[in-house]
Each structure stands twice: as C-alpha cells, then as structure tokens.
Design a protein around this motif. Structure first.
Motif, short mmCIF file in Angstrom:
data_model
loop_
_atom_site.label_atom_id
_atom_site.label_comp_id
_atom_site.label_asym_id
_atom_site.label_seq_id
_atom_site.Cartn_x
_atom_site.Cartn_y
_atom_site.Cartn_z
N PHE A 8 0.84 -1.21 0.00
CA PHE A 8 0.00 0.00 0.00
C PHE A 8 0.87 1.26 0.00
O PHE A 8 0.63 2.21 -0.74
N GLY A 9 1.92 1.22 0.84
CA GLY A 9 2.84 2.35 0.90
C GLY A 9 3.49 2.62 -0.45
O GLY A 9 3.61 3.76 -0.88
N GLN A 10 3.85 1.54 -1.11
CA GLN A 10 4.46 1.68 -2.44
C GLN A 10 3.50 2.32 -3.43
O GLN A 10 3.86 3.18 -4.23
N GLU A 11 2.23 1.88 -3.31
CA GLU A 11 1.22 2.41 -4.22
C GLU A 11 1.06 3.92 -4.01
O GLU A 11 0.99 4.71 -4.96
N ILE A 12 1.02 4.31 -2.74
CA ILE A 12 0.86 5.74 -2.43
C ILE A 12 2.08 6.51 -2.91
O ILE A 12 1.98 7.59 -3.48
N LEU B 144 -5.63 9.02 -2.74
CA LEU B 144 -4.70 9.90 -2.02
C LEU B 144 -5.44 10.70 -0.95
O LEU B 144 -4.97 10.83 0.18
N TYR B 166 6.73 3.24 5.53
CA TYR B 166 5.98 2.60 4.45
C TYR B 166 5.95 3.40 3.14
O TYR B 166 5.84 2.81 2.08
N ILE B 167 6.02 4.71 3.23
CA ILE B 167 5.99 5.48 1.97
C ILE B 167 7.42 5.83 1.54
O ILE B 167 7.78 5.67 0.39
N GLU B 169 9.89 4.16 2.58
CA GLU B 169 10.52 2.84 2.50
C GLU B 169 11.90 2.82 3.17
O GLU B 169 12.87 2.28 2.63
N LEU B 211 -5.70 -3.10 2.08
CA LEU B 211 -4.89 -3.53 3.21
C LEU B 211 -5.15 -4.98 3.57
O LEU B 211 -4.55 -5.51 4.50
#
Lengths: 413, 220
Positions: A8-12, B144, B166-167, B169, B211
């Motif tokens: 999900f993080g990658q997608e965002i 978004l 998570y974003i 990474e 999720l």
C-alpha cells in the motif's frame, strides 16, 4: 512477498511521485534567494524562568485573542464524533450497517448501509449535508434556530420540520423525500428555484425529467376525513389495489430504543422495520393506548407489510375506542379494502362497505365505496344485491370510474 | 576545513550584496564543511546554496509526509529558515545532512500538531488542495485524499514514523535515526500507527480491500 501495508505504501508513493511539481520547487528557491539570513536565535536556556513564564502567558493570551478574532465561529451544531469521517469529511456508512451521526443539539442523521454524505457549515446558523448516495433518515431539532439543508445533485431540501427520509440515486439523479414530521421545501432540478413544499406524510419523487408528489394525508380536507394513499392529482383508477409498499429498512443499530420509534420509521416509509419495533413495544399495549391517528398509522403499516390480522385488530380497536371520530368512520372503508384486496373475503368486504356508506353517505370516498360494494357483491355471488348496488351507483355516478362494471352487473343474467 | 573547497566557494559567491530582488546564482561545488562555514558566516545567497544541496530531499520528505498540500511551499521555506536560524549551533559538517533532515521532521511535526489543534477548534484543515493538479485520475485522487485524511488523524510522531517506514521505505534503523529516537521506540510508533491506520481504514471499503483484512503485522 510484500506485506499489504508495504504494498500500500508503495502504491501511495507511486501516486505521489518523488517530489512536488517543478514549479513549486522553483518558487521556494526564488523565495529563498530573496531572504535575508535571520539573526541567531537566543537559546531558551539562557532566558530566565520568569521571562519564559511571562512569554507563555503572553502567548496564551495572544492565542486566545487570535482564536476569538481569527477563527471562524464555532459551528453549531457540531458532530459529537467527527472522527467517523472516512475521507476528507465524507461520512460513509459501512456496506452492511448504517452509520449514525449525532449532533450536539440532539439532531440525528442515520445514513443507511452504503450511503455517504458530507457535512459543511456554510455559516454559523446553517448545516448543509451533501448526500453523495443512498438513503438517510434525519431527526432534526428545529428549536435551536439552526437551519438544515440536504443537497443531492441539483436538488436542495430545506428542512423546516423535524423528521424526514431521503433516498438519493446519483446514477439516475433521482431523489425521494419522505417527510414524517413537519415540512421541508425541495428546490432545484425539475422543481425550479421556487421549489415545492413537502409536508408530513408526503412522498416526493423527483428526477431531472419531472416529479411526483404523493400525499398520504390530504391536507386540504377537514381533519380526519381522509387518510388514504392517493396522489395529489386524482387518478381515475377503476379498481385501486392496496399499495404493497416494501422498503428495505437499514439494519438494526445499537441505538437507544425509543418506544415511539416505530412511528417515525413508519412515517418515513420503513414499514418492515416499523413492524419489528411494534412487536418490541407490544401490540396489545399499543392498540390499547394509542390515539386514533396513531392507530390508523399502525393499521396502515401493518396493511402495507401484509399483516392483515394486526391491521384489522388496530382498526377494530379504533372503532371501539373512538366510535365518534373521523378515523373510526374511515376505518370501515379500510376494513373493507383489507377484506376485498388482501383476504379475498368478499362477503365481509361488502359488509364493511355498507357500514362505511351508512355512516358516510356523502363522504369523499362514497363513490369508491359504492363502486367497490358492487364489485364485492358480484365476487361474492350475490347477484340481486349486486344489481341493486349497481343501479344505485349508475343513478348517482353515470360517468363514474365503476360505471362500466355496474352496467355489466345489471346486464348479467 | 577543506581550504580548497573554501576557496572554490568564495570564488563562486558574488562579492556584492545582490539586493532583495535578485537571486544569486551560485553553482555549489564545495563540500559540506565549506557550506557550513558559509552558512555560519551568513553570506548572502547562501540560502539558495543550501537549497540546491538539500532542497530535493527536504521537498521529498515533506511531500511524502503531508501529501500534496497547499502549504507545501511555505513549509519548505520555513524549514530552510529554521535551518539557517539554528545552523550556528552545529559544530561538525558531518552532521549537516542528518541535522537538516531532523529540522525537516521537527518542523513538519509542528505543522501537523498545529493542524490538529486547529481541527480541534473547528478551523477547517487546509490540505490536499493540490491533489487535483497532481493526479488527474479521479480514482488515484480519491485514494490519495482518503489516505492522507486518515493519516491526518494519527498522532504526529506516529504519522511521521509510519510515512518514513511505508511510503519513504526506510529501514527501522533509518526511521529511528530520522525521528531521533531509539529503535524500540520507532518500532512501537510504527506498530501503533499501523494498527490505528488499519482500524480507520476498515471503515473505508477501498482502503480496507487494499490492506487485505483485519490482521496487522509487526513492523519488520
């Protein structure tokens, strides 16, 4: 394999991109080029404690002044739990259960399953809820002086009463409004800016192509004389069948159970759910204690859900407890319709039509009653009585809706 | 101090004050040590040099933490002002990068807190105004909006740890370094943020589907 959250993080991240637009970056660089390098800041550690305390008080005072002067006035009525919003102020009911929105002034908006809406406060005294899709029921407290609006596509529902239900189908741009208490004004779309007033018991069905307003209670008639489902523009229906209205009620919620809950559910058109609430409240208790107009509502709700026994019981109790009321006179007509349309007991139907005519020979439903009496007698096989009723009908209403039937009855050997 | 680098930096810096309207064009070729010295000397145009050195990274961090935001430009500007205001305290050029990241995180956290307070007192939150410009696809835009709306309900520290993990990474160690906390604290923040986010996302069918169910996993 990636964890769903990492995925999900990658997608965002992919959607956001690595950085803001070039223009934004250029603007920041341009601004920084003009900036004069600020002085060194004094370390707070060097500031005496008293100064810090004074500064704190000053900042607090400033903040308070700022809130009072700059911030928009608090919106009333605010939502009790604003965290129910799922995305940027959108309140979205889960797929299988309703979402209850409660406001500090006691108003409630129940979004049915899958419904979604957004709440805005155009000014201090207005609450505007934009219905994105689905059904909602609202109980609005009008005593607070706050005006409420519901917006759905081109339509706007201005609430001046207290309880209503809205069903918005965005794909068809179609709105249905049921008002159970008070009245609302609906404007926009095919209704124009002048709009139309929808009162207690009315049901408005509007789309860009046109609209229809069905009145459960005829407001123009004297109190208690008419309470049948009939459209505003009278239809020349030869044999109007009892409407079978079945609405999908929202699922049971963990809300406080109001003993009168069945009434506003019924008024809002959720008859199935109203009947469940009636069972909870106790049928015997209700038929023994409700006032005349509520007994009519109970009987109608039972009739619409096919519970003829309960409908009959409520109507008989109405006749017994309030024998002189207008509702009691109409009860015999309702009993007749239950007998002829639902129970197929034509003899009993004829009996009730006769009862109605004996009590209301010049009533608003007298033509209907005479026509249907003729029909009931024919179906019951009482040919002589049917011919007499037909002759009486033709004499009174030669161009009436049942004239053809009456002529048939007379000609039938 | 690298003398050569210092010389180069001096050679490329305009000697005269460029005035408020002109943007000094400096092509920075020196190292962080020379840059730190320039900043501490408060040389004209050094803000642009600092921007050229760290601008991309700071933009990216703020962009990922707050999402497309109408105040992005102001916030990044403020971050550089904060960096310039406090840079005299920095002793080692080796820490310059980490320090700039730290100021970015702290300033962004303050901004998130400020918005939370404003939300508490019924001031409308100004965010996601740029989403429409940034993502023309309505579905992406919607995703978004929903995501950052949920993120805005997380406590600031947890939100930042969540985004960095998570974003952005980053590894757990990197998250801990950016947030200036221990590895255990970083883990705890990410775990809490993840649980909160999942819980809120369950109300949103589109996010819940992405999720994948209710179960949460420990940050790894």
């Amino acid at each position: 394999m990636l964890d769903p959250m990492e995925k999900f993080g990658q997608e965002i991240r992919d959607l956001l991109g690595e950085e803001p637009p070039e223009e934004t970056q250029r603007q920041v660089r341009k601004r920084l080029g003009k900036v004069e390098i600020p002085e060194k800041r004094q370390s707070l550690r060097l500031v005496p404690l008293a100064s810090a305390a004074l500064a704190l008080i000053g900042v607090t005072a400033l903040l308070l002044t700022w809130w009072v002067a700059e911030s928009p006035a608090p919106h009333f009525p605010a939502l009790i739990d604003a965290n129910q919003a799922t995305a940027d102020g959108v309140y979205r009911a889960p797929a299988k259960e309703p979402l209850m929105l409660r406001f500090v002034d006691g108003s409630q908006v129940e979004l049915a399953a899958q419904a979604a809406g957004q709440i805005a406060y155009p000014d201090r005294k207005t609450v505007a809820m934009t219905v994105e899709q689905g059904q909602l029921q609202a109980h609005i407290q009008t005593s607070t002086g706050v005006s409420w609006q519901f917006r759905a596509g081109l339509f706007r529902v201005m609430v001046t009463g207290t309880a209503l239900a809205i069903d918005w189908q965005p794909a068809a741009q179609r709105i249905q409004v049921n008002v159970s208490e008070g009245q609302v004004k609906v404007v926009g779309g095919s209704l124009g800016e002048e709009g139309i007033t929808v009162r207690t018991g009315d049901r408005l069905d509007a789309s860009p192509q046109g609209f229809s307003l069905n009145r459960i209670i005829d407001h123009s008639s004297p109190k208690g004389t008419t309470s049948m489902l009939s459209p505003v523009k009278p239809e020349p229906a030869p044999a109007p069948a009892l409407p079978k209205i079945k609405k999908t009620a929202p699922r049971k919620t963990k809300t406080r159970q109001d003993p009168d809950r069945w009434q506003w559910l019924a008024q809002a058109g959720y008859f199935d759910r109203a009947m469940v609430a009636v069972d909870r409240a106790g049928v015997e208790k209700l038929v023994g204690s409700l006032p005349a107009n509520r007994l009519v509502l109970l009987a109608d709700s039972a009739r619409y859900t096919g519970q003829t026994r309960l409908a009959r019981r409520a109507l008989l109790m109405l006749r017994k407890r309030f024998p002189l009321s207008g509702e009691a006179k109409l009860a015999s007509f309702r009993l007749a319709r239950i007998a002829i349309d639902l129970e197929k007991d034509h003899g009993k139907a004829a009996h009730w039509f006769k009862t109605y005519l004996s009590q209301n020979p010049q009533g608003k439903l007298a033509e209907d009653a005479r026509g249907r009496l003729c029909e009931a007698l024919l179906l019951a096989g009482k040919m002589n009585a049917a011919r007499a009723a037909a002759a009486d009908y033709l004499q009174r209403y030669p161009q009436g809706a049942y004239a053809a039937l009456a002529r048939l009855a007379i000609q039938d050997p | 101090m690298n003398r050569e680098g210092h010389k180069r930096a001096h050679a490329k810096t305009p000697r005269k004050d460029p005035g408020p309207e002109t943007i000094p064009e400096i092509t920075w070729q020196g190292d962080d040590e020379a840059l730190l010295l320039l900043c501490q000397q408060r040389r004209p145009g050094v803000a642009t040099v600092l921007y050229d050195r760290f601008g991309k990274e700071i933009h990216r961090l703020v962009w990922h933490i707050l999402g497309p935001d109408s105040e992005h430009e102001d916030l990044v500007h403020q971050i550089f002002i904060n960096i310039l205001q406090g840079i005299h305290r920095l002793r080692s050029a080796q820490s310059l990068h980490a320090w700039c990241v730290s100021v970015t995180i702290n300033t962004t956290r303050s901004e998130i807190r400020k918005r939370s307070r404003q939300r508490m007192f019924f001031r409308p939150e100004k965010c996601m105004d740029m989403v429409a410009d940034h993502t023309p696809n309505p579905e992406d835009r919607d995703l978004l909006k929903r995501t950052f709306s949920l993120l805005s309900h997380l406590p600031s520290k947890e939100r930042i740890a969540f985004v960095l993990r998570y974003i952005e990474e980053n590894t757990l160690a990197q998250v801990a370094a950016c947030c200036d906390c221990s590895l255990a604290t970083a883990k705890r923040r990410i775990s809490r943020a993840q649980k909160r986010f999942r819980k809120m996302a369950q109300r949103d069918p589109a996010l819940a589907e992405r999720l994948g169910g209710k179960g949460g996993s420990e940050p790894c």
